[in-house]
Design a protein around this motif. Structure first.
Motif: not given
Length: 396
Positions: A195-198, A82-87, A128-138, A203-209
């Protein structure tokens, strides 16, 4: 430092969002500046201010690393579910303000409480900082991750410099001036939350094994190598001012900056070289090459000691960036666990090891500790040579 690397691709790649990415990197700089950068360097000042012995002094680092690094995999799992962007904003605020409050700590107990608050904030911040980096990376995942890590590495390297540049003139009381910085961190991070909450909603994450089975013996070996490397790194940062007692505090902390800064450069160069020579060769070679510099350092002085310390830091930490990838190959069924073991747990255990080294210092002296530190890379190189070849893991 980063808690967990998101390996799952985002469904529907976005554009390379520079503003967000540099915000994450800048926030990473501030977080690691006060946690992994300043806390170990402050031990010598806390020791004098609170009249502590070596064991009590290194307990400060233990609490910091337990609450910051060891908890990161836990927070990573929570934010995966459960993402918590305010973290992102609250975590950075707590990491800075917690350390600032140590300026008014009346005794060791309160000092440890405030250090724990700072570490807890760091553990909350990273997922959350790591997750946000992925969103911003394109589509530029590698470049984005490099920028994010440079922020953390820079903070860790510049942390010790806060001692000679500022705190040596103000004493521990000067840490209270970090509170305005904590407030300013909210100005940096809060505007990005919408922006991060949006992005979280869009977007949905799908784990890559990765294919293949978990390699338990290799995992145990690699965790051990990471622990030895971490004990060596943290041990040098903590005990260097005590060992070089003939130097001023400013001079010893400058040497710490050289050691950690060279390690940050080694981390980047090591990642580039591993693509050419292989991860196992890079890990064995870096630990082995660090051994002569570690053994030589206690017997050098002047400019030569600076050069040796620089080469020591560069070599011993040049395998840092590849440890995560290697662990993911060993644990293809548990990618999150792999990241937690190689980053959060692995680095945090350096603080645990420092407590044992502190006890040895009280019993046998600081010089004995440096003898032990000089042998850790050699032991790590021997164990790393027993790791399974990554090409075989790729082939599974």
């Amino acid at each position: 430092m980063q808690a967990k690397i998101e390996n799952a691709p985002i469904v529907g790649e976005g554009s390379f969002y520079r503003r967000a990415l540099y915000t994450f990197s800048g926030a990473h700089f501030l977080n690691d500046l006060v946690t992994t950068g300043m806390v170990p360097a402050l031990v010598v000042m806390y020791k004098d201010a609170f009249n502590l012995n070596y064991t009590q002094s290194t307990l400060i680092v233990l609490i910091s690393y337990l609450t910051s690094s060891i908890t990161q995999p836990i927070f990573g799992v929570l934010t995966d579910r459960k993402p918590r962007v305010w973290f992102f904003a609250v975590g950075l605020f707590l990491s800075i303000s917690g350390l600032a409050l140590t300026a008014i700590a009346p005794n060791l107990i309160w000092l440890l409480i405030f250090v724990a608050i700072s570490g807890f904030g760091s553990g909350v911040f990273h997922p959350e900082a790591s997750r946000g980096t992925h969103f911003a990376s394109g589509t530029k995942k590698g470049l984005a991750q490099a920028i994010f890590q440079v922020g953390g590495n820079g903070g860790q390297a510049f942390g010790p410099l806060m001692i000679p540049l500022f705190l040596v003139h103000t004493g521990i009381d000067g840490l209270i001036w970090l509170l305005p910085l904590a407030l300013l961190s909210l100005v940096l991070t809060v505007p990005l939350l919408n922006w991060l909450n949006g992005k979280v909603k869009d977007f949905q994450f799908k784990k890559k094994e990765l294919p293949g089975e978990n390699h338990l013996p290799g995992t145990i070996l690699l965790v051990t190598v990471i622990l030895l490397r971490s004990w060596c790194q943290v041990g040098v940062v903590i005990f260097l001012p005590f060992y070089l007692s003939n130097l001023t505090l400013e001079q010893s902390e400058l040497l710490n900056f050289i050691f950690v800064g060279a390690g940050a450069l080694g981390t980047f160069i090591g990642g580039l070289l591993s693509d050419r020579i292989g991860m196992k060769r890079l890990m064995v070679g870096s630990m082995f090459l660090a051994t002569p510099f570690a053994l030589l350092f206690p017997h050098t002085s002047g400019f030569l000691s600076v050069i040796v310390l620089l080469l020591f830091g560069f070599t011993v930490l040049s395998s840092f960036s590849i440890s995560v990838v290697y662990m993911q190959l060993l644990l293809p069924k548990n990618i999150a666990l792999a990241s937690g073991l190689s980053i959060g747990f692995g680095v945090g255990a350096g603080g645990i090891g420092s407590v044992f080294l502190g006890s040895i210092s009280d019993l046998l002296g600081v010089s004995t500790v440096f003898t032990i530190l000089s042998l850790l890379p050699l032991i790590g190189a021997v164990l790393a040579a027993l790791l399974p070849n990554e090409n075989k893991l790729f082939a599974k």
